[in-house]
Design a protein around this motif. Structure first.
Motif, mmCIF file in Angstrom:
data_model
loop_
_atom_site.group_PDB
_atom_site.id
_atom_site.type_symbol
_atom_site.label_atom_id
_atom_site.label_comp_id
_atom_site.label_asym_id
_atom_site.label_seq_id
_atom_site.Cartn_x
_atom_site.Cartn_y
_atom_site.Cartn_z
ATOM 1 N N GLU A 276 5.449 -7.834 5.594
ATOM 2 C CA GLU A 276 5.262 -7.546 4.178
ATOM 3 C C GLU A 276 3.793 -7.461 3.779
ATOM 4 O OE1 GLU A 276 5.729 -12.179 2.658
ATOM 5 O OE2 GLU A 276 7.441 -10.835 2.624
ATOM 6 N N VAL B 117 1.393 -5.947 5.769
ATOM 7 C CA VAL B 117 0.729 -4.844 6.471
ATOM 8 C C VAL B 117 0.442 -3.715 5.481
ATOM 9 C CG1 VAL B 117 0.975 -3.091 8.260
ATOM 10 C CG2 VAL B 117 1.803 -5.411 8.668
ATOM 11 N N PRO B 118 -0.802 -3.231 5.388
ATOM 12 C CA PRO B 118 -1.113 -2.115 4.490
ATOM 13 C C PRO B 118 -0.268 -0.886 4.803
ATOM 14 C CG PRO B 118 -3.124 -3.153 5.293
ATOM 15 C CD PRO B 118 -2.001 -3.753 6.083
ATOM 16 N N GLN B 119 0.090 -0.131 3.777
ATOM 17 C CA GLN B 119 1.010 0.996 3.945
ATOM 18 C C GLN B 119 0.422 2.133 4.760
ATOM 19 O OE1 GLN B 119 2.414 2.178 0.078
ATOM 20 N NE2 GLN B 119 3.742 0.390 -0.143
ATOM 21 N N ASP B 120 -0.896 2.238 4.845
ATOM 22 C CA ASP B 120 -1.501 3.343 5.581
ATOM 23 C C ASP B 120 -1.716 3.027 7.057
ATOM 24 O OD1 ASP B 120 -3.422 1.436 5.096
ATOM 25 O OD2 ASP B 120 -5.037 2.881 4.704
ATOM 26 N N ALA C 4 2.550 0.291 12.102
ATOM 27 C CA ALA C 4 3.012 -1.074 12.348
ATOM 28 C C ALA C 4 3.954 -1.102 13.550
ATOM 29 C CB ALA C 4 3.720 -1.635 11.126
ATOM 30 N N ARG D 279 6.573 -3.622 15.246
ATOM 31 C CA ARG D 279 7.296 -4.868 15.013
ATOM 32 C C ARG D 279 7.285 -5.735 16.274
ATOM 33 N NH1 ARG D 279 11.183 -6.366 11.289
ATOM 34 N NH2 ARG D 279 9.966 -5.048 9.922
ATOM 35 N N CYS E 148 4.218 -8.184 12.527
ATOM 36 C CA CYS E 148 3.862 -6.872 13.068
ATOM 37 C C CYS E 148 2.424 -6.870 13.568
ATOM 38 C CB CYS E 148 3.990 -5.782 11.998
ATOM 39 S SG CYS E 148 5.677 -5.386 11.517
ATOM 40 N N TYR F 98 -0.587 -4.162 13.749
ATOM 41 C CA TYR F 98 -0.828 -2.889 13.060
ATOM 42 C C TYR F 98 -2.236 -2.374 13.355
ATOM 43 C CZ TYR F 98 -3.352 -5.696 9.583
ATOM 44 O OH TYR F 98 -4.233 -6.555 8.955
#
Length: 305
Positions: A155, A157-160, A163, A165, A278, A280
């Motif tokens: 939750e 981890v930056p969206q860009d 990632a 798992r 994750c 990333y």
């Protein structure tokens, strides 16, 4: 007209030194990262400033800070140096064995849960890889700070980012010693925690973690009280074992004390699973052979366990 600024001997190293000092805001920290002396850092930056005729840092006896020109140079340099590093990593990928430095930024819990179990075997299997692991609870910008990858809860981890798992789920556990519960009683619901001495956790930002519970769709967020606040979850576990109060920590940290009976768990049905951990990294960055080998080692360990 040719507007290409030709680099001279040593310029690339000097720019690397500058960028490290700019990132850390410290000549000493840059020296540690680059494995040179602080005086070498200072000398390199002084020569660079003389070379281009512009002051890059404001220096005091206690700190250094970027000038406007230094800030602009750092902003321009970061993607350029990253491109050079990526090109080198791609070339290294043609070699048979992974090699080079892999820099990882992760929280203390992530390091203990994900990396510690595989470190010794990984380094034996890949003797040409150097792991540079930095414990950081700030959720910093791994690109700006020069890391190859980070490890965080899914939750966070930056969206860009891309990632990967590493664990499917994670849980927290509310625990205390049997002697504590015998003296103070066992909480039956999250609201009961207000009557208990709770061991609080402080983030590096200074914020206090608010304990989060959920059952049958009902969410309870408790701003607990207590006589002890810590920034280290291992110390929280040890304090709970010593009878100080109730700790709320990732459950893998207390699996052994629970088995041994030095801790007891409460509110178990209020502690649901949530998305796990994750690794990333930036989507535009080439994944080095060393980082790929580390990801494979983590997955292999999780599969075999």
């Amino acid at each position: 007209m040719n507007d290409f600024h030709q680099l001279k001997g040593g310029d690339l190293f000097a720019l690397t030194v500058f960028l490290s000092a700019a990132t850390h805001r410290s000549f000493r920290a840059a020296a540690v990262e680059l494995d040179v002396t602080p005086s070498a850092i200072s000398h390199s930056i002084k020569k660079l400033e003389e070379r281009i005729g512009v002051r890059l840092f404001n220096r005091t006896t206690r700190s250094v800070s970027l000038t406007d020109a230094g800030q602009r140079l750092a902003t321009k340099l970061r993607p350029a140096i990253a491109s050079v590093a990526e090109a080198m990593q791609e070339v290294e990928g043609f070699q048979g064995a992974p090699r080079g430095t892999v820099r990882i930024n992760a929280s203390d819990v992530a390091i203990r849960m994900i990396l510690r179990p595989i470190l010794a075997q990984f380094l034996r299997d890949h003797p040409q890889v150097h792991l540079d692991i930095v414990t950081d609870g700030r959720l910093g910008d791994i690109v700006a700070e020069g890391f190859d990858a980070g490890i965080r809860l899914a939750e966070a981890v930056p969206q860009d980012m891309i990632a990967v798992r590493l664990t499917e789920t994670a849980r927290f556990a509310a625990v205390a010693s049997p002697t504590y519960f015998a003296a103070r009683g066992w909480p039956q619901a999250p609201q009961d925690l207000y009557r208990h001495n709770c061991i609080r956790f402080r983030f590096e930002s200074g914020a206090i973690y608010r304990w989060e519970f959920e059952r049958h769709g009902v969410v309870e967020t408790i701003n607990v009280n207590g006589l002890l606040t810590l920034t280290d979850q291992i110390l929280m576990v040890e304090a709970a074992i010593d009878g100080v109060g109730i700790a709320f920590v990732p459950d893998f940290l207390v699996s052994a004390p629970l088995r041994e009976g030095s801790l007891e768990r409460v509110l178990d049905d209020w502690c649901p699973a949530f998305p796990g951990v994750c690794l990333y990294y930036p989507g535009h960055r080439h994944v080095s052979a060393g980082l790929r080998a580390l990801i494979d080692a983590i997955h292999k360990f999780e599969f075999e366990r």
